[in-house]
Design a protein around this motif. Structure first.
Motif, PDB file in Angstrom:
ATOM      1  N   SER A 105       0.829  -1.209   0.000  1.00 15.00           N
ATOM      2  CA  SER A 105       0.000   0.000   0.000  1.00 15.00           C
ATOM      3  C   SER A 105       0.858   1.252   0.000  1.00 15.00           C
ATOM      4  O   SER A 105       1.956   1.280   0.543  1.00 15.00           O
ATOM      5  CB  SER A 105      -0.925   0.030   1.224  1.00 15.00           C
ATOM      6  OG  SER A 105      -1.809  -1.068   1.208  1.00 15.00           O
ATOM      7  N   ASN A 141      -0.531   5.549  -0.139  1.00 14.49           N
ATOM      8  CA  ASN A 141      -1.585   6.518  -0.428  1.00 14.49           C
ATOM      9  C   ASN A 141      -1.029   7.845  -0.920  1.00 14.49           C
ATOM     10  O   ASN A 141      -1.665   8.882  -0.770  1.00 14.49           O
ATOM     11  CB  ASN A 141      -2.431   6.761   0.828  1.00 14.49           C
ATOM     12  CG  ASN A 141      -3.400   5.627   1.084  1.00 14.49           C
ATOM     13  OD1 ASN A 141      -3.181   4.499   0.652  1.00 14.49           O
ATOM     14  ND2 ASN A 141      -4.474   5.907   1.782  1.00 14.49           N
ATOM     15  N   GLN A 194      -4.428  -0.490   6.879  1.00 13.13           N
ATOM     16  CA  GLN A 194      -5.138  -0.343   5.596  1.00 13.13           C
ATOM     17  C   GLN A 194      -6.029  -1.568   5.420  1.00 13.13           C
ATOM     18  O   GLN A 194      -5.592  -2.627   4.966  1.00 13.13           O
ATOM     19  CB  GLN A 194      -4.134  -0.281   4.447  1.00 13.13           C
ATOM     20  CG  GLN A 194      -4.736   0.118   3.123  1.00 13.13           C
ATOM     21  CD  GLN A 194      -4.532   1.586   2.847  1.00 13.13           C
ATOM     22  OE1 GLN A 194      -3.409   2.043   2.730  1.00 13.13           O
ATOM     23  NE2 GLN A 194      -5.604   2.328   2.740  1.00 13.13           N
ATOM     24  N   LYS A 211      -7.916  -3.538   0.194  1.00 13.37           N
ATOM     25  CA  LYS A 211      -7.126  -3.099  -0.957  1.00 13.37           C
ATOM     26  C   LYS A 211      -7.613  -3.849  -2.191  1.00 13.37           C
ATOM     27  O   LYS A 211      -7.768  -5.066  -2.176  1.00 13.37           O
ATOM     28  CB  LYS A 211      -5.655  -3.393  -0.665  1.00 13.37           C
ATOM     29  CG  LYS A 211      -4.509  -2.969  -1.570  1.00 13.37           C
ATOM     30  CD  LYS A 211      -4.507  -3.010  -2.941  1.00 13.37           C
ATOM     31  CE  LYS A 211      -3.350  -2.569  -3.764  1.00 13.37           C
ATOM     32  NZ  LYS A 211      -2.048  -2.487  -3.226  1.00 13.37           N
ATOM     33  N   VAL A 271      -6.228   1.429  -8.547  1.00 15.11           N
ATOM     34  CA  VAL A 271      -5.934   1.157  -7.146  1.00 15.11           C
ATOM     35  C   VAL A 271      -7.046   1.743  -6.284  1.00 15.11           C
ATOM     36  O   VAL A 271      -7.467   2.895  -6.486  1.00 15.11           O
ATOM     37  CB  VAL A 271      -4.579   1.771  -6.706  1.00 15.11           C
ATOM     38  CG1 VAL A 271      -4.358   1.566  -5.220  1.00 15.11           C
ATOM     39  CG2 VAL A 271      -3.431   1.156  -7.486  1.00 15.11           C
ATOM     40  N   TYR A 272      -7.533   0.929  -5.334  1.00 15.06           N
ATOM     41  CA  TYR A 272      -8.485   1.414  -4.335  1.00 15.06           C
ATOM     42  C   TYR A 272      -8.013   0.933  -2.970  1.00 15.06           C
ATOM     43  O   TYR A 272      -7.837  -0.273  -2.750  1.00 15.06           O
ATOM     44  CB  TYR A 272      -9.896   0.897  -4.613  1.00 15.06           C
ATOM     45  CG  TYR A 272     -10.852   1.144  -3.464  1.00 15.06           C
ATOM     46  CD1 TYR A 272     -11.408   2.401  -3.270  1.00 15.06           C
ATOM     47  CD2 TYR A 272     -11.163   0.127  -2.560  1.00 15.06           C
ATOM     48  CE1 TYR A 272     -12.267   2.638  -2.206  1.00 15.06           C
ATOM     49  CE2 TYR A 272     -12.023   0.350  -1.496  1.00 15.06           C
ATOM     50  CZ  TYR A 272     -12.572   1.611  -1.317  1.00 15.06           C
ATOM     51  OH  TYR A 272     -13.415   1.850  -0.274  1.00 15.06           O
ATOM     52  N   ASN A 273      -7.784   1.863  -2.047  1.00 15.19           N
ATOM     53  CA  ASN A 273      -7.394   1.549  -0.679  1.00 15.19           C
ATOM     54  C   ASN A 273      -8.354   2.235   0.284  1.00 15.19           C
ATOM     55  O   ASN A 273      -8.689   3.416   0.090  1.00 15.19           O
ATOM     56  CB  ASN A 273      -5.974   2.055  -0.365  1.00 15.19           C
ATOM     57  CG  ASN A 273      -4.907   1.333  -1.150  1.00 15.19           C
ATOM     58  OD1 ASN A 273      -5.069   0.171  -1.502  1.00 15.19           O
ATOM     59  ND2 ASN A 273      -3.802   2.019  -1.431  1.00 15.19           N
ATOM     60  N   THR A 274      -8.787   1.521   1.298  1.00 14.91           N
ATOM     61  CA  THR A 274      -9.579   2.184   2.328  1.00 14.91           C
ATOM     62  C   THR A 274      -8.689   3.124   3.131  1.00 14.91           C
ATOM     63  O   THR A 274      -7.463   3.015   3.120  1.00 14.91           O
ATOM     64  CB  THR A 274     -10.243   1.152   3.248  1.00 14.91           C
ATOM     65  OG1 THR A 274      -9.243   0.275   3.775  1.00 14.91           O
ATOM     66  CG2 THR A 274     -11.283   0.340   2.504  1.00 14.91           C
ATOM     67  N   ASP A 300     -10.923   7.306   1.728  1.00 14.93           N
ATOM     68  CA  ASP A 300     -10.415   6.214   0.891  1.00 14.93           C
ATOM     69  C   ASP A 300      -9.597   6.782  -0.259  1.00 14.93           C
ATOM     70  O   ASP A 300      -9.864   7.876  -0.768  1.00 14.93           O
ATOM     71  CB  ASP A 300     -11.568   5.378   0.344  1.00 14.93           C
ATOM     72  CG  ASP A 300     -12.328   4.655   1.439  1.00 14.93           C
ATOM     73  OD1 ASP A 300     -11.863   4.695   2.590  1.00 14.93           O
ATOM     74  OD2 ASP A 300     -13.382   4.071   1.134  1.00 14.93           O
ATOM     75  N   TYR A 301      -8.600   6.013  -0.661  1.00 16.24           N
ATOM     76  CA  TYR A 301      -7.713   6.414  -1.756  1.00 16.24           C
ATOM     77  C   TYR A 301      -8.163   5.697  -3.023  1.00 16.24           C
ATOM     78  O   TYR A 301      -8.208   4.464  -3.078  1.00 16.24           O
ATOM     79  CB  TYR A 301      -6.264   6.045  -1.414  1.00 16.24           C
ATOM     80  CG  TYR A 301      -5.249   6.435  -2.453  1.00 16.24           C
ATOM     81  CD1 TYR A 301      -4.690   7.705  -2.466  1.00 16.24           C
ATOM     82  CD2 TYR A 301      -4.835   5.531  -3.423  1.00 16.24           C
ATOM     83  CE1 TYR A 301      -3.740   8.072  -3.414  1.00 16.24           C
ATOM     84  CE2 TYR A 301      -3.887   5.875  -4.367  1.00 16.24           C
ATOM     85  CZ  TYR A 301      -3.343   7.150  -4.364  1.00 16.24           C
ATOM     86  OH  TYR A 301      -2.406   7.496  -5.307  1.00 16.24           O
TER      87      TYR A 301
END
Length: 840
Positions: free
Chosen positions: A171, A173, A712, A715, A737-740, A761-762
């Motif tokens: 991860s 961000n 994180q 993902k 890409v999706y990250n909380t 969230d990213y």
């Protein structure tokens, strides 16, 4: 997924970048379910050098495959030939003065295999080449990444680290940073090797836009291996991951160039006529102005990130090779902010922060790195190496920035001539930040390595000494005035201003001053054993090893402190004799991270020599399922992991700067699931989906468990390569890409047990389009394209949907000095870039 399709359709329609037919095709590729039946050329490469019995290169050896393709060696004995993938291909090597050599290969798409036969005058050689490298890495839990994919995938900070973000468990961000966290670890817990030599990064960098360039030059890369945990004893003492890079050993003259609005790179590789000396040199320049000038802060920004790298190998004899790896980089960062306006809040209650700046920041990071590696091949089973390296960094961070801010309500009356302007001020104030930070570090290593094979057993060992000398001066302070009242440090006694006068002395809001001259000596050693065996028709692999690490911290005003740790580790893998191609593996071990200089320095900048090594017990259960779908190869990789951490050194994370407490006052845990499905969704290309779940918490001073700064939770990532069927030379590369959200939405000084606010969230999507004019199977014998081996022109869109991701918050008080507003510091918006790549 439907929302993504609709957004893509809306975007392409609004911008009219493509015809309706092409837009539909690109939308289809983003959906990742409709697969095209016409693919790229599916080839692998066999290359090498052909020698006679006296180790002299042989010119004009004919190489022919059973598919009627062929080539011949050049004057240096080198050759390269492309062959079809996933099938047995026989190559026959013939020469009028030597007996033929015949070998059979079965390689994967994009794989490069080095085959160096020795031709003699009396004996014909016939063999089947079993490529076992990929299987060995699967057994070790290592992911291998294709260097060509690394060079082509778009990203604001393109490179090896950009591709790592598409893997589960990894991860980041901040697209302007090359730092990454793995399975709940922080940025300091990742090992990076280049040709078996550990490399370092600057110490003082505090934000992603200051980093510029990663150490790894992708133009020089031949192989990339990555392990996210449970790695073997031969890798060093870090808690989270290993990135193992191999640079090229050239076999012919070649020039590569890459130019874009963000900078450029140039590499040259060649080999001498007698094949003894080979080398590759790379130059890079990067300018992040395109990205930074698109943010909400208006600035005079003059970044300059440059570096030069070289890797040379000289073969004194067939048994002794000497290699040199060198790097010189200079990153200068001049930053003069002028104004900033950030709008936040809701449609019904919009709020704006307006800031006017005076002053500037001047940073300079200069690093020099050099390493020699001597390799002695005693025989086919025994290799001995001696490695010595030196790393020197001089870093400066100087800044004086005065900011006057106004926080107020925004006019949201549609049609009003003052729409969007601040009408009522809820907070006014000023802030002055000052810094004079200098660091000079010299790190020297000498190491011996050995590798001995006997039957199915392999024994590896090493002994290493490291001397670290760090001279550091840290001077930082911050003064805040809000509504005419001087704000005191946040952790001091109660301040009831403006209602009750305060009579104490004035103090800066933050004040850090320290001078350190620290020396650290380290002795490290490891030994490990590996074996490949079988139980009937079932293949099994074993690995067991142990590391030892002793370090001593001393310096001006520091009483010497010495500590020693031992790290046993083990791996086991089994491939049952099943109809389905399944591989199971388990890895466990004790991982210590003896403190590096930054971990010894507490929040006040003072070195604490008695800081213990952080300890982590890893347990990793993995499965690889290889199968065919649509007559193409796919693989589903799944890993369950658990980490139990003790003697944890708590820290705060702001952008990419880490500040440790340096007191080993916490314990922690991390567990999760990583999954990746990769394969040829489009024939001839590799794409993948990644999914990761993570939970990591820490207990500081027995106050209870709370989320760690790297917690994180979810993902999702997708990397996709495609092409436009009606325009086969138009290639498309998509990186999603999706990250909380991470914890970190609270002030850096705040008690984490009081503030557990998370950032949003990213979400990010980068798209690259590349029109290929010349490539491996499409060469020209005349015209202006004749000199090129490869030539392409591209267009990139970073952050397609213009998502406002944030990395930190700026905290501003209202006129009562009681209420604080969290104003997000947004990352890069949508940015367009043009790019061209070429190879001669």
């Amino acid at each position: 997924m439907l929302e993504i399709i609709l957004l893509l359709k809306r975007y392409f329609t609004a911008n009219k970048l493509f015809t309706s037919l092409k837009a539909k095709l690109l939308l289809t590729t983003c959906l990742l379910f409709s697969l095209i039946t016409i693919g790229f050329s599916q080839t692998a490469t066999v290359k090498g050098i052909i020698l006679d019995e006296s180790n002299t290169p042989i010119e004009n050896v004919n190489i022919k495959s059973n598919r009627d393709t062929g080539t011949k060696t050049n004057e240096n004995g080198f050759y390269t030939i492309d062959i079809p993938i996933n099938q047995d291909i026989t190559l026959v090597f013939t020469h009028i003065s030597h007996k033929k050599v015949e070998s059979t290969f079965n390689l994967k798409n994009g794989e490069v295999y080095e085959f160096n036969p020795v031709m003699n005058n009396t004996v014909e050689q016939i063999a089947v080449v079993v490529v076992s490298g990929d299987r060995r890495k699967e057994v070790e839990g290592v992911v291998t990444l294709n260097p060509e994919t690394i060079r082509k995938i778009p990203g604001a900070n393109a490179g090896v680290e950009n591709l790592l973000m598409a893997l589960p468990g990894v991860s980041n961000n901040n697209e302007l940073s090359t730092q990454y966290s793995v399975r709940g670890g922080n940025y300091d817990e990742n090992l990076v090797y280049v040709n078996g030599i550990e490399v370092y990064r600057p110490f003082l960098v505090r934000s992603g836009q200051q980093e510029g360039l990663s150490f790894v030059n992708t133009d020089l890369v031949q192989n990339v291996d990555f392990s996210a945990g449970g790695f073997q004893a031969k890798y060093g003492d870090k808690l989270s991951s290993v990135l193992d890079i191999t640079y090229k050993n050239p076999y012919q003259f070649e020039v590569n160039a890459d130019l874009s609005l963000l900078g450029g790179s140039l590499s040259v590789e060649n080999v001498s006529k007698d094949s003894k000396l080979s080398g590759i040199v790379g130059l890079r320049y990067r300018d992040n102005s395109l990205l930074v000038n698109a943010k909400e802060t208006e600035t005079n920004f003059r970044p300059s990130f440059t570096d030069a790298q070289a890797f040379f190998t000289y073969k004194f004899t067939n048994k002794f090779h000497l290699s040199f790896l060198g790097n010189a980089s200079l990153n200068t960062y001049d930053y003069q902010p002028q104004t900033r306006q950030t709008n936040f809040g809701t449609l019904a209650d919009p709020v704006a922060l307006i800031v006017f700046y005076e002053g500037q920041e001047k940073d300079r990071y200069q690093t020099l790195f050099g390493a020699f590696k001597g390799s002695y091949f005693v025989n086919d089973d025994l290799t001995l190496q001696l490695i010595t390296s030196t790393y020197h960094t001089t870093e400066e961070e100087y800044f004086d920035i005065f900011a006057q801010y106004r926080l107020g309500e925004v006019n949201n009356n549609i049609g009003d001539e003052n729409l969007g302007e601040v009408e009522f001020s809820e907070g006014i104030g000023s802030q002055l930040t000052h810094g004079r930070n200098d660091l000079d570090a010299l790190i020297t290593n000498i190491e011996h390595k050995g590798d001995f094979k006997i039957n199915d057993n392999r024994i590896e060992w090493s002994a290493k000494f490291t001397h670290e000398n760090i001279r550091d001066r840290l001077v930082e302070w911050e003064v805040i005035d809000s509504a005419g009242f001087f704000l005191r440090p946040p952790k001091t006694s109660s301040n009831e201003q403006p209602y009750v006068p305060f009579t104490g002395p004035l103090e800066p809001y933050n004040n850090v001053r320290a001078t350190n001259n620290t020396t650290i000596n380290r002795f490290q050693a490891y030994a490990q054993w590996s074996k490949h065996s079988s139980w009937g028709n079932t293949d099994v692999w074993y690995n067991a090893g142990i590391r030892a690490h002793n370090w001593t911290v001393s310096g001006d005003g520091i009483a010497p402190s010495s500590q020693t740790v031992f790290s046993p580790r083990a791996q086991f893998a089994i491939k049952p004799d099943w109809e389905k191609d399944m591989l199971f593996r388990v890895a466990t071990g004790m991982y210590y991270q003896p403190p590096f200089y930054r971990e010894l320095r507490d929040a006040n900048g003072v070195v604490q020599p008695n800081v213990k090594a952080q300890k982590s017990i890893h347990l990793v259960l993995g499965n690889d399922y290889s199968f065919k779908m649509w007559e193409r190869p796919f693989k589903l990789t799944s890993e369950l992991y658990y980490k139990n951490l003790s003697d944890v050194n708590p820290y705060t994370l702001e952008n990419v700067r880490i500040r440790y407490r340096a007191n080993n006052s916490a314990k922690a845990y991390a567990y999760g699931l990583d999954m990746r499905l990769n394969g040829e969704f489009v024939p001839g290309t590799e794409s993948w989906f990644s999914f990761g779940y993570l939970k990591t918490e820490e207990n500081i001073e027995n106050r209870g468990y709370i989320s760690r700064p790297t917690d994180q939770r979810l993902k999702f990532a997708a990397l996709f390569q495609d092409y436009v069927p009606n325009v086969p030379n138009m290639k498309m590369y998509l990186n999603l890409v999706y990250n909380t959200g991470l914890p970190g939405g609270s002030p850096s000084y705040a008690d984490p047990y009081v503030y557990q606010t998370r950032l949003p969230d990213y979400k990010r999507a980068d798209l690259g389009l590349q029109f290929v004019l010349v490539e491996g199977q499409k060469q020209f014998n005349s015209g202006w394209k004749k000199p090129f081996k490869e030539l392409s022109f591209g267009f990139e869109i970073f952050n397609i949907f213009d998502v406002q991701n944030s990395i930190t918050n700026t905290w501003v008080r209202d006129v009562n000095t009681k209420r604080q507003y969290a104003i997000p510091n947004y990352l890069t918006p949508r940015v367009f870039n043009v790019r061209t790549t070429m190879k001669f």
